[in-house]
Design a protein around this motif. Sequence first.
Motif, short mmCIF file in Angstrom:
data_model
loop_
_atom_site.label_atom_id
_atom_site.label_comp_id
_atom_site.label_asym_id
_atom_site.label_seq_id
_atom_site.Cartn_x
_atom_site.Cartn_y
_atom_site.Cartn_z
N HIS A 55 0.60 -1.56 0.22
CA HIS A 55 0.02 0.63 -0.24
C HIS A 55 0.66 1.47 -0.17
O HIS A 55 1.83 1.56 0.63
CB HIS A 55 -0.52 0.20 0.97
N LYS A 56 0.70 2.66 -1.03
CA LYS A 56 1.35 3.31 -0.77
C LYS A 56 2.70 3.03 -1.42
O LYS A 56 3.42 3.63 -1.53
CB LYS A 56 1.39 4.26 0.38
N SER A 57 3.10 2.19 -2.00
CA SER A 57 4.86 1.79 -2.58
C SER A 57 5.23 1.99 -3.62
O SER A 57 5.70 1.48 -3.95
CB SER A 57 5.13 0.01 -1.88
N ARG A 58 3.41 2.51 -4.77
CA ARG A 58 4.08 2.85 -6.12
C ARG A 58 3.75 3.68 -6.09
O ARG A 58 4.53 4.25 -7.00
CB ARG A 58 2.70 2.01 -6.87
N LYS A 59 3.44 5.34 -5.15
CA LYS A 59 2.81 6.30 -5.41
C LYS A 59 4.56 7.13 -5.89
O LYS A 59 5.22 7.15 -4.24
CB LYS A 59 2.02 6.74 -5.09
N PRO A 60 5.04 8.17 -6.53
CA PRO A 60 6.39 8.21 -6.58
C PRO A 60 6.43 9.50 -6.03
O PRO A 60 7.20 9.63 -4.32
CB PRO A 60 6.80 8.41 -7.99
N GLY A 61 5.82 10.65 -5.69
CA GLY A 61 5.27 11.49 -4.61
C GLY A 61 5.14 11.07 -3.86
O GLY A 61 5.72 11.74 -2.74
N TYR A 62 4.10 9.80 -3.17
CA TYR A 62 3.77 9.41 -2.00
C TYR A 62 5.29 9.05 -1.18
O TYR A 62 5.72 9.09 -0.20
CB TYR A 62 3.25 8.59 -1.26
N ARG A 63 5.60 8.68 -1.85
CA ARG A 63 7.21 7.49 -1.19
C ARG A 63 8.52 8.85 -1.39
O ARG A 63 9.19 8.87 0.21
CB ARG A 63 7.84 6.78 -2.55
N VAL A 64 8.32 9.46 -1.80
CA VAL A 64 9.54 10.83 -1.76
C VAL A 64 9.35 11.91 -0.39
O VAL A 64 9.53 11.77 0.54
CB VAL A 64 8.94 12.27 -2.76
N ALA A 65 7.52 11.76 -0.62
CA ALA A 65 6.77 12.41 0.84
C ALA A 65 7.02 11.21 2.44
O ALA A 65 8.05 12.01 2.90
CB ALA A 65 5.77 12.82 1.22
N PHE A 66 7.35 10.48 2.40
CA PHE A 66 7.19 9.35 2.77
C PHE A 66 9.07 9.24 3.58
O PHE A 66 9.33 9.37 4.42
CB PHE A 66 7.39 7.72 2.70
N TRP A 67 9.77 9.32 2.64
CA TRP A 67 11.39 9.57 3.06
C TRP A 67 11.62 10.51 3.72
O TRP A 67 12.47 11.13 3.83
CB TRP A 67 11.68 9.46 1.68
N THR A 68 10.73 11.96 2.72
CA THR A 68 10.87 13.46 3.32
C THR A 68 10.61 13.32 5.31
O THR A 68 11.53 13.63 6.12
CB THR A 68 10.39 14.41 2.73
N MET A 69 9.97 12.23 5.47
CA MET A 69 9.34 12.18 6.67
C MET A 69 10.30 11.15 7.91
O MET A 69 10.43 12.78 8.71
CB MET A 69 7.49 11.60 7.07
N VAL A 70 11.13 10.57 7.12
CA VAL A 70 11.42 9.72 7.65
C VAL A 70 12.87 10.83 8.48
O VAL A 70 13.42 10.83 9.38
CB VAL A 70 12.14 7.95 7.05
N LEU A 71 13.40 11.83 7.09
CA LEU A 71 14.41 11.90 7.51
C LEU A 71 14.61 13.35 8.34
O LEU A 71 15.55 13.10 9.14
CB LEU A 71 14.92 13.07 5.60
N LEU A 72 12.89 14.50 8.60
CA LEU A 72 12.54 14.76 9.24
C LEU A 72 12.66 14.07 10.59
O LEU A 72 13.40 14.91 12.27
CB LEU A 72 11.50 15.78 8.87
#
Length: 85
Positions: A55-72
Amino acid sequence: MFLPMILSAITYVVYALDKHAAQTGRWRTQETTLHLLELLGGWPGAWVAQQTLRHKSRKPGYRVAFWTMVLLHVAALGAWLWTRR
């Protein structure tokens, strides 16, 4: 120590509920809510949900936002630890 595990479990459940809602055409959880849970510390549960539920693993925009949240989250944790030394 328990708070991150609880947040991860909650985030996983929210992902699972959103996946079910997507499959059944019901009301969906807003992506901003998912990202807030990730930022607050639930990102490990979100990552596991992305891998196991697909789930939500194929949407590039979502993945970028996800990894941004992890980094933050990691940066905030690092800053907090730095100020405590």
